[in-house]
Every structure is written in structure tokens, then in C-alpha cells.
Design a protein around this motif. Structure first.
Motif, PDB file in Angstrom:
ATOM      1  N   VAL A  67      -7.521   6.652 -15.476  1.00  0.00           N
ATOM      2  CA  VAL A  67      -6.266   7.095 -14.888  1.00  0.00           C
ATOM      3  C   VAL A  67      -5.115   6.598 -15.760  1.00  0.00           C
ATOM      4  CG1 VAL A  67      -4.743   6.869 -12.910  1.00  0.00           C
ATOM      5  CG2 VAL A  67      -7.193   7.152 -12.560  1.00  0.00           C
ATOM      6  N   GLY A  68      -4.223   7.499 -16.141  1.00  0.00           N
ATOM      7  CA  GLY A  68      -3.103   7.145 -17.004  1.00  0.00           C
ATOM      8  C   GLY A  68      -3.307   7.510 -18.457  1.00  0.00           C
ATOM      9  N   ASP A  69      -4.547   7.802 -18.862  1.00  0.00           N
ATOM     10  CA  ASP A  69      -4.804   8.211 -20.236  1.00  0.00           C
ATOM     11  C   ASP A  69      -4.252   9.609 -20.483  1.00  0.00           C
ATOM     12  OD1 ASP A  69      -6.106   5.871 -20.709  1.00  0.00           O
ATOM     13  OD2 ASP A  69      -8.124   6.694 -20.629  1.00  0.00           O
ATOM     14  N   LEU A  70      -3.746   9.821 -21.694  1.00  0.00           N
ATOM     15  CA  LEU A  70      -3.343  11.160 -22.097  1.00  0.00           C
ATOM     16  C   LEU A  70      -4.577  11.873 -22.641  1.00  0.00           C
ATOM     17  CD1 LEU A  70       0.144  10.665 -23.767  1.00  0.00           C
ATOM     18  CD2 LEU A  70      -0.384  12.137 -21.838  1.00  0.00           C
ATOM     19  N   GLN A  95      -6.948   5.259  -1.205  1.00  0.00           N
ATOM     20  CA  GLN A  95      -7.297   4.295  -0.167  1.00  0.00           C
ATOM     21  C   GLN A  95      -6.480   3.015  -0.302  1.00  0.00           C
ATOM     22  OE1 GLN A  95     -11.491   3.538  -0.474  1.00  0.00           O
ATOM     23  NE2 GLN A  95     -12.093   5.597   0.180  1.00  0.00           N
ATOM     24  N   GLY A  96      -5.742   2.670   0.759  1.00  0.00           N
ATOM     25  CA  GLY A  96      -5.071   1.376   0.879  1.00  0.00           C
ATOM     26  C   GLY A  96      -4.434   0.867  -0.382  1.00  0.00           C
ATOM     27  N   THR A  97      -4.906  -0.301  -0.835  1.00  0.00           N
ATOM     28  CA  THR A  97      -4.353  -0.948  -2.025  1.00  0.00           C
ATOM     29  C   THR A  97      -5.260  -0.784  -3.239  1.00  0.00           C
ATOM     30  OG1 THR A  97      -5.388  -3.033  -1.337  1.00  0.00           O
ATOM     31  CG2 THR A  97      -3.112  -2.668  -0.655  1.00  0.00           C
ATOM     32  N   ARG A  98      -6.093   0.256  -3.236  1.00  0.00           N
ATOM     33  CA  ARG A  98      -7.013   0.463  -4.363  1.00  0.00           C
ATOM     34  C   ARG A  98      -6.238   0.623  -5.668  1.00  0.00           C
ATOM     35  NH1 ARG A  98     -12.406   1.983  -3.060  1.00  0.00           N
ATOM     36  NH2 ARG A  98     -12.673   1.948  -5.311  1.00  0.00           N
ATOM     37  N   SER A  99      -6.845   0.158  -6.760  1.00  0.00           N
ATOM     38  CA  SER A  99      -6.219   0.237  -8.079  1.00  0.00           C
ATOM     39  C   SER A  99      -7.284   0.541  -9.122  1.00  0.00           C
ATOM     40  CB  SER A  99      -5.533  -1.089  -8.415  1.00  0.00           C
ATOM     41  OG  SER A  99      -5.135  -1.128  -9.773  1.00  0.00           O
ATOM     42  N   PRO A 100      -6.934   1.256 -10.200  1.00  0.00           N
ATOM     43  CA  PRO A 100      -7.906   1.510 -11.275  1.00  0.00           C
ATOM     44  C   PRO A 100      -8.446   0.239 -11.919  1.00  0.00           C
ATOM     45  CG  PRO A 100      -6.030   2.978 -11.482  1.00  0.00           C
ATOM     46  CD  PRO A 100      -5.677   1.984 -10.422  1.00  0.00           C
ATOM     47  N   TYR A 101      -7.743  -0.888 -11.748  1.00  0.00           N
ATOM     48  CA  TYR A 101      -8.207  -2.139 -12.354  1.00  0.00           C
ATOM     49  C   TYR A 101      -9.348  -2.778 -11.570  1.00  0.00           C
ATOM     50  CZ  TYR A 101      -4.052  -1.773 -15.244  1.00  0.00           C
ATOM     51  OH  TYR A 101      -3.102  -1.331 -16.133  1.00  0.00           O
ATOM     52  N   ASP A 102      -9.748  -2.168 -10.444  1.00  0.00           N
ATOM     53  CA  ASP A 102     -10.882  -2.723  -9.715  1.00  0.00           C
ATOM     54  C   ASP A 102     -12.221  -2.362 -10.365  1.00  0.00           C
ATOM     55  OD1 ASP A 102     -11.289  -0.066  -9.047  1.00  0.00           O
ATOM     56  OD2 ASP A 102     -10.601  -0.274  -6.987  1.00  0.00           O
ATOM     57  N   GLY A 103     -12.192  -1.442 -11.355  1.00  0.00           N
ATOM     58  CA  GLY A 103     -13.398  -1.120 -12.116  1.00  0.00           C
ATOM     59  C   GLY A 103     -14.362  -0.187 -11.423  1.00  0.00           C
ATOM     60  N   ASP A 104     -13.937   0.455 -10.338  1.00  0.00           N
ATOM     61  CA  ASP A 104     -14.819   1.382  -9.617  1.00  0.00           C
ATOM     62  C   ASP A 104     -14.727   2.756 -10.280  1.00  0.00           C
ATOM     63  OD1 ASP A 104     -16.267   2.918  -7.862  1.00  0.00           O
ATOM     64  OD2 ASP A 104     -15.348   2.098  -6.047  1.00  0.00           O
ATOM     65  N   PRO A 133       0.802  -1.237   0.000  1.00  0.00           N
ATOM     66  CA  PRO A 133       0.000   0.000   0.000  1.00  0.00           C
ATOM     67  C   PRO A 133       0.827   1.276   0.000  1.00  0.00           C
ATOM     68  CG  PRO A 133      -0.086  -1.087   2.146  1.00  0.00           C
ATOM     69  CD  PRO A 133       0.563  -2.049   1.212  1.00  0.00           C
ATOM     70  N   ASN A 134       2.061   1.252   0.518  1.00  0.00           N
ATOM     71  CA  ASN A 134       2.865   2.466   0.595  1.00  0.00           C
ATOM     72  C   ASN A 134       3.917   2.554  -0.509  1.00  0.00           C
ATOM     73  OD1 ASN A 134       1.723   3.859   2.844  1.00  0.00           O
ATOM     74  ND2 ASN A 134       2.605   2.310   4.179  1.00  0.00           N
ATOM     75  N   SER A 135       3.623   1.934  -1.651  1.00  0.00           N
ATOM     76  CA  SER A 135       4.429   2.081  -2.858  1.00  0.00           C
ATOM     77  C   SER A 135       3.664   2.989  -3.811  1.00  0.00           C
ATOM     78  CB  SER A 135       4.673   0.711  -3.499  1.00  0.00           C
ATOM     79  OG  SER A 135       5.142   0.842  -4.821  1.00  0.00           O
ATOM     80  N   TYR A 136       4.283   4.103  -4.226  1.00  0.00           N
ATOM     81  CA  TYR A 136       3.526   5.127  -4.966  1.00  0.00           C
ATOM     82  C   TYR A 136       4.102   5.470  -6.340  1.00  0.00           C
ATOM     83  CZ  TYR A 136       1.212   5.830  -0.495  1.00  0.00           C
ATOM     84  OH  TYR A 136       0.491   5.630   0.653  1.00  0.00           O
ATOM     85  N   GLY A 137       5.342   5.187  -6.608  1.00  0.00           N
ATOM     86  CA  GLY A 137       5.944   5.643  -7.857  1.00  0.00           C
ATOM     87  C   GLY A 137       5.631   4.741  -9.040  1.00  0.00           C
ATOM     88  N   PHE A 138       5.398   5.335 -10.210  1.00  0.00           N
ATOM     89  CA  PHE A 138       5.175   4.616 -11.470  1.00  0.00           C
ATOM     90  C   PHE A 138       4.019   3.624 -11.364  1.00  0.00           C
ATOM     91  CE2 PHE A 138       9.900   5.373 -11.509  1.00  0.00           C
ATOM     92  CZ  PHE A 138       9.850   6.424 -12.397  1.00  0.00           C
ATOM     93  N   ARG A 139       2.968   4.044 -10.671  1.00  0.00           N
ATOM     94  CA  ARG A 139       1.789   3.198 -10.556  1.00  0.00           C
ATOM     95  C   ARG A 139       0.555   4.008 -10.932  1.00  0.00           C
ATOM     96  NH1 ARG A 139       1.229   0.234  -4.984  1.00  0.00           N
ATOM     97  NH2 ARG A 139      -0.571  -0.548  -6.147  1.00  0.00           N
ATOM     98  N   PRO A 140      -0.389   3.405 -11.662  1.00  0.00           N
ATOM     99  CA  PRO A 140      -1.588   4.159 -12.062  1.00  0.00           C
ATOM    100  C   PRO A 140      -2.417   4.541 -10.854  1.00  0.00           C
ATOM    101  CG  PRO A 140      -1.841   1.825 -12.559  1.00  0.00           C
ATOM    102  CD  PRO A 140      -0.413   2.021 -12.153  1.00  0.00           C
ATOM    103  N   GLY A 141      -2.887   5.786 -10.845  1.00  0.00           N
ATOM    104  CA  GLY A 141      -3.750   6.256  -9.770  1.00  0.00           C
ATOM    105  C   GLY A 141      -3.023   6.690  -8.526  1.00  0.00           C
ATOM    106  N   ARG A 142      -1.685   6.700  -8.533  1.00  0.00           N
ATOM    107  CA  ARG A 142      -0.915   7.097  -7.356  1.00  0.00           C
ATOM    108  C   ARG A 142       0.096   8.168  -7.765  1.00  0.00           C
ATOM    109  NH1 ARG A 142      -0.822   3.094  -3.042  1.00  0.00           N
ATOM    110  NH2 ARG A 142      -2.626   1.757  -3.405  1.00  0.00           N
TER     111      ARG A 142
END
Length: 583
Positions: free
Chosen positions: A517-520, A470-479, A146-155
């Protein structure tokens, strides 16, 4: 389809909304299977995705149209593809174990005389890496800490800074501020591939990209270690290599015994290769440094001694620390300005996050260079060049305690503009210069063709609080609701783009797909400026970069020629990386 035969359809006629939906559905299934630990299903879906025609089309579009470095050539000299050539590349694209050598390019680092090596793959390998990333990223987004933020979508950087503030807001801490030495260039291939542990075809392809070698000024050299900066998949591979550091540290440096053990656990917050370790006990932080050194050695890495520092957030000769351009420090406060605990008790100090001195100096140097180069330029041209720089810098720091810093930056910038005016009118009085170039309230204002253009002040940017992901949330969860709301409230987003996102319900005005998230994303004029279109919201819309390509070609009457989107508009939204989004 035979790659040499002319296809029966054109690139611009492909059903892109259908293609994107198909790929995203597979990615969501990979994310869900990885989250529940179903490795067999993950590998089956990844094979399905990487062999999918839709995924190949999407990978080719990302490296030939969407990517900012699309005009950079590899060792074969190819730096752009026409629509027919893109279709041929889709037809021949596959994951192979052989890769062409990388072209070595050296770029200067932001500070100092050091240079950073980039490795530029050929277009085919770039497209293959983009294809592999489509399958790999959802799997690892479900695993990353959860506390990794670099080069990740949505963070973003702001999430990392907010995580630090949340840790220290109720208690001062000892801090290990560290940096990994040449992280990308020293990662052990053997350790990385063992941790990756994907299916055989993809494993062989990644091994081939890592072992491809580089061509520097005509001289070939092998690559025994490292993942080259400049590759599409390299940031993801670096995050995979560093995955597990936080968990290992918490296991080796457990919390103290007693009540509320979770509050005294060692906290590690990482953005790419920059990291901080926080704890109330100095001995725990020193032990964490040793544990980190041992863990990194297993990946062929080490901490950089000259950029590794043990400090305290409140006490010492130089309290506080710098991270991602911010200075984090705690100051003693009086009873009326102190921070309070969750129980309402006065803590006697307050946490301040401000732009670092180095960031302020670099910003002023940039403004100084622009103003100096514009000595012979018009006031309109000068304002047009300065405004984007000031807006971008202040929006990045708008989540910090920046009011006093912004006021000082205003003062320094005004002094430079006064010298610019004095250079143009030697011997003129300050009163006459003020009347010529400034309006009421010392607003640097130009009047041309009946219009008024004003230089934005640093203090014009409104400060706001950033809400951490939030926590380990990711754009791939489809929310879509959660991620669409976060996108519209990003601190670096301009007010106009936020309004357009709300008006378009988070969708592209051309293809109707959600702006992920991540789209140009680009801010387009409905009626082009060449036809005297206004810049108001009524004449604006948000489009994907590739959708903007098509519209601009149609506006220019060149439907078969796709112009370089970089020359038509600047990206206004791209989250997930340092310095992003750009507004």
C-alpha cells in the motif's frame, strides 16, 4: 565511501529486494514496539533505521525516482540526479539540524480564486525528510486514532465515507461539518515538537526543517509557525499535530447515562483538516464545537467559520452535508424502501450518499473544456482524452448511490458531443451526424485503421460496496493477506489491474516483492507498444515505478540512461491519499 570517488557498483545493480526487506522488518518492529508502549525500543530502532545504508538508499530512490514531484527544483535549482549522483547523495545523507530555505510556489485551489502556498525543499532535505518518515510513520501508525483517514497508508476517502454511513445508517444525527483554517500554515512549532517527543537527533532535524524559512520571488522570510505543504514529511507532521482530537472530544463530551452508552457517544471522523462530528442531540454537537475550538487553540489552530456548519441528516431547510465530494443525506421512505435496524424494525428513512452537486458541475466543466479544445481534433483523439477522465470520476463515486447521477452525466456529455459534431458539420442533420459519429445505442464510436474506439459511458461503471478498513489496522502490521485483498478490491482500481494483481499474487513481476500500500505501481507492456505490443492481459504486467524505469531503459537499449517514467506510463495504483489510486 568518499562522495567524490567513483563507486565500485552502480545504482541499478543495488540489491533492492534485500534493501526493502531490511527496512520493512525494522519498520514492523517499530510499529510493534510503539503499540505496546515501549518508547525506549522505538527510539533505539528509529536511530538504527535512520543510520542504515539501506534506509538511505530507499529514501533517495523515493525522492529521485518514485516521487511525482521529482522534477521540481528547490532553491538550488537541482531537479534531477543521475545514478552516480544518487549514490553520492546516499553517502552524504544524514539528519542535520540545518536546512536550506524552501522555494515558495503558489498553486490555485480546486474551487475559488484562492491560492495554496507550497514549500519545495532542496533534494538533500527531501531525501532526509523521506529518511525521517521511514522511521516516524510506523511509530505513529500504531498510535493514530481509528477515525483518522487522511494522508495515511491503507486509508482513503472511501473509508471515511463508509465510517459516516455506518454511524448514521440506523439513526438520524445532528452534524457539525467543519474545516480547520489554514491547517498546514498555522500549526504551532512548539506544540508540535512537544507532542512529537522523539530522540534528540531527529527532533533537531525536524525543528530545522520547520524553521528553515522560505524564498518567495527572491525575498526571504522566516517561518515561525506551520509545516510547509510540499515537504515529504509535512502530511505526517500535520496528522501528528491533530492526533488526540477524537479521544479528547469523547472524554469531554461523554455518552449519556443509561443502557447502550456507546451508541450515543459523540463521533468524530476526520480526513486531514476536514472533519465531521455526529450525535443524536444538538446540544452535544454544539458543546463539541466549543471543545474542539479550545483543543485546536492549543495547537495554534481554529475552525474556519465560513466552512463550519451545523445541520441535520434528515430535517431542516438544507438537510445533509457535503464531505470529500460526496453528499450525505437521509430521505423518508415508504415501508417497502425503508432502512431497517439490526432487529429488523423499519426506520422510516434511508441513507443516501451521492456525488455532490459541486463535484458534478466541476466534472462537466472539465469535460466541456476538453471537448471545446478538441474542435479541430479527430474523434479518436477526443475519445482518447475523455475516457480516462470519465473512468477516473465514475470509479471514485462507484461506492455511492450514483446510478441516477451517472445517467444524468451521460445525458449532459452526449449533448456536448452533439454540439461538437454540429460545429464540425454546420447545417448537417442529426441523422447524418448520428451515422457518422455514433453507433447503435448512441455510443460515440470512432473507426480508424480497422479498429473501433468507443467512448465509455458513466453508467458503464459498476457500483459496488466498499468495506471500511478495520479499526486501527495498518500496513506495518505485516498482514500481507489482508492488505493484498484490500488492494485488489479498491473501488478505483481498473478491472485489468485487479486481474493482474491476482495473477501475480500481489507481487511485482520484476523484483518479486509484494506491492505494498502506497507503492507507485505501473501497468507495463511486456512487448512495447512501439513494437506493436497488444493491450491484452497476456501482454501486461504490474511493476514498481522504479522497476518500470529499468525495464523501459532496457527496451530502448539505453541501460545507462533512465527515462522519465511519467512519460512512459500513468500510475495505476497508489492508495492512502485523497484522489488515490489513479487508474
Amino acid at each position: 565511501m568518499n562522495a567524490t570517488a567513483r563507486p565500485a557498483y552502480e545504482w541499478k545493480d543495488l540489491p533492492w529486494p534485500v534493501i526493502e526487506r531490511h527496512v520493512f522488518k525494522l519498520q514492523t518492529r517499530i510499529f510493534q514496539a510503539s503499540g505496546r508502549g515501549d518508547v525506549r525500543t522505538v527510539h533505539r530502532l528509529q536511530r538504527l533505521l535512520t543510520h542504515s545504508w539501506s534506509a538511505k538508499c530507499l529514501a533517495v530512490r523515493r525522492v529521485t525516482q518514485d516521487n511525482r514531484g521529482k522534477k521540481t527544483a528547490g532553491v538550488d535549482g537541482v531537479k534531477a540526479l543521475r545514478p552516480l549522483q544518487r549514490l553520492c547523495l546516499v553517502a552524504t545523507l544524514s539528519l542535520t539540524k540545518k536546512a536550506r530555505p524552501l522555494r515558495r510556489v503558489w498553486i490555485p485551489k480546486p474551487h475559488g480564486a484562492e491560492q495554496r502556498p507550497l514549500g519545495i525543499p532542496v533534494l538533500h532535505d527531501r531525501a532526509a525528510q523521506a529518511l525521517a518518515k521511514l522511521g516516524l510513520e510506523p511509530e505513529w501508525e500504531a498510535k493514530f486514532e481509528p477515525n483518522s483517514y487522511g494522508f495515511r497508508p491503507g486509508r482513503s476517502c472511501h473509508d471515511a465515507i463508509k465510517a459516516i454511513r455506518d454511524v448514521i445508517k440506523n439513526q438520524d444525527r445532528w452534524v457539525l461539518d467543519a474545516d480547520i483554517r489554514q491547517c498546514f500554515d498555522r500549526i504551532s512549532h512548539q506544540a508540535l515538537l512537544a507532542k512529537l517527543h522523539t530522540y534528540a537527533e531527529l527532533q533537531r532535524s525536524i525543528r530545522g526543517w520547520l524553521k528553515a524559512g522560505v524564498l518567495d520571488a527572491g525575498v526571504f522570510s522566516t517561518t515561525a509557525v506551520g509545516t510547509p505543504q510540499g515537504g515529504v514529511v509535512s502530511p505526517l507532521l500535520a496528522n501528528i499535530a491533530l492526533h488526540g482530537m477524537e479521544t479528547h472530544l469523547q472524554q469531554r463530551c461523554p455518552a449519556r447515562t443509561g443502557r447502550h452508552d456507546y451508541r450515543s457517544a459523540v463521533k468524530l471522523i476526520r480526513y486531514a483538516d476536514d472533519l465531521v462530528v455526529l450525535h443524536t442531540d444538538r446540544a452535544a454537537v454544539e458543546a463539541a464545537q466549543q471543545v474542539l475550538g479550545e483543543w485546536l487553540a492549543g495547537m495554534g489552530l481554529e475552525l474556519k467559520p465560513e466552512k463550519t456548519r451545523l445541520t441535520h441528516t434528515r430535517h431542516g431547510d438544507e438537510p445533509g452535508f457535503n464531505f470529500l465530494g460526496f453528499t450525505v443525506r437521509q430521505f423518508p421512505r415508504g415501508k417497502h424502501r425503508t432502512a431497517h435496524s439490526a432487529k429488523g424494525q423499519a426506520l422510516g428513512f434511508g441513507t443516501m450518499v451521492t456525488p455532490s452537486k459541486e463535484a458534478c458541475k466541476a466534472h462537466q466543466r472539465k469535460l466541456k473544456d476538453v471537448i471545446r479544445r478538441a474542435r479541430a481534433a479527430t474523434q479518436v483523439a477526443l475519445i482518447g482524452e475523455l475516457n480516462p477522465i470519465i473512468r477516473g470520476w465514475t470509479r471514485y463515486y462507484s461506492t455511492a448511490n450514483s446510478s441516477q447521477v451517472f445517467a444524468k452525466q451521460n445525458d449532459l456529455t452526449q449533448r456536448k458531443l452533439v454540439r461538437w459534431a454540429q460545429h464540425r458539420h454546420a447545417g448537417a442533420s442529426r441523422t447524418s451526424l448520428y451515422r457518422r459519429y455514433w453507433s447503435k445505442g448512441w455510443r460515440f464510436t470512432a473507426r480508424a485503421d480497422g479498429q473501433q474506439l468507443t467512448l465509455v459511458l458513466h453508467t458503464d461503471t459498476r457500483l459496488n460496496r466498499h468495506v471500511k478498513v478495520q479499526g486501527t489496522r495498518s500496513p506495518y502490521d505485516g498482514d500481507w493477506l489482508y492488505w493484498g485483498t484490500r488492494m485488489g478490491r479498491h473501488p478505483e482500481l481498473s478491472a485489468q489491474v485487479a486481474r493482474l494483481l491476482k495473477r501475480q499474487q500481489g507481487k511485482c513481476a520484476a523484483c518479486g516483492l509484494h506491492l505494498k500500500v502506497g507503492d507507485l505501481v505501473e501497468n507495463d507492456h511486456l512487448v512495447p507498444r512501439s513494437q506493436h505490443g497488444s493491450g491484452q492481459d497476456e501482454n501486461r504486467q504490474l511493476l514498481h515505478r522504479h522497476c518500470h524505469d529499468t525495464k523501459s531503459a532496457h527496451d530502448r537499449g539505453q541501460a545507462t540512461e533512465e527515462p522519465d517514467a511519467g512519460k512512459l506510463a500513468r500510475p495505476v495504483l497508489k492508495t492512502g491519499g485523497r484522489g488515490d489510486p489513479v487508474a
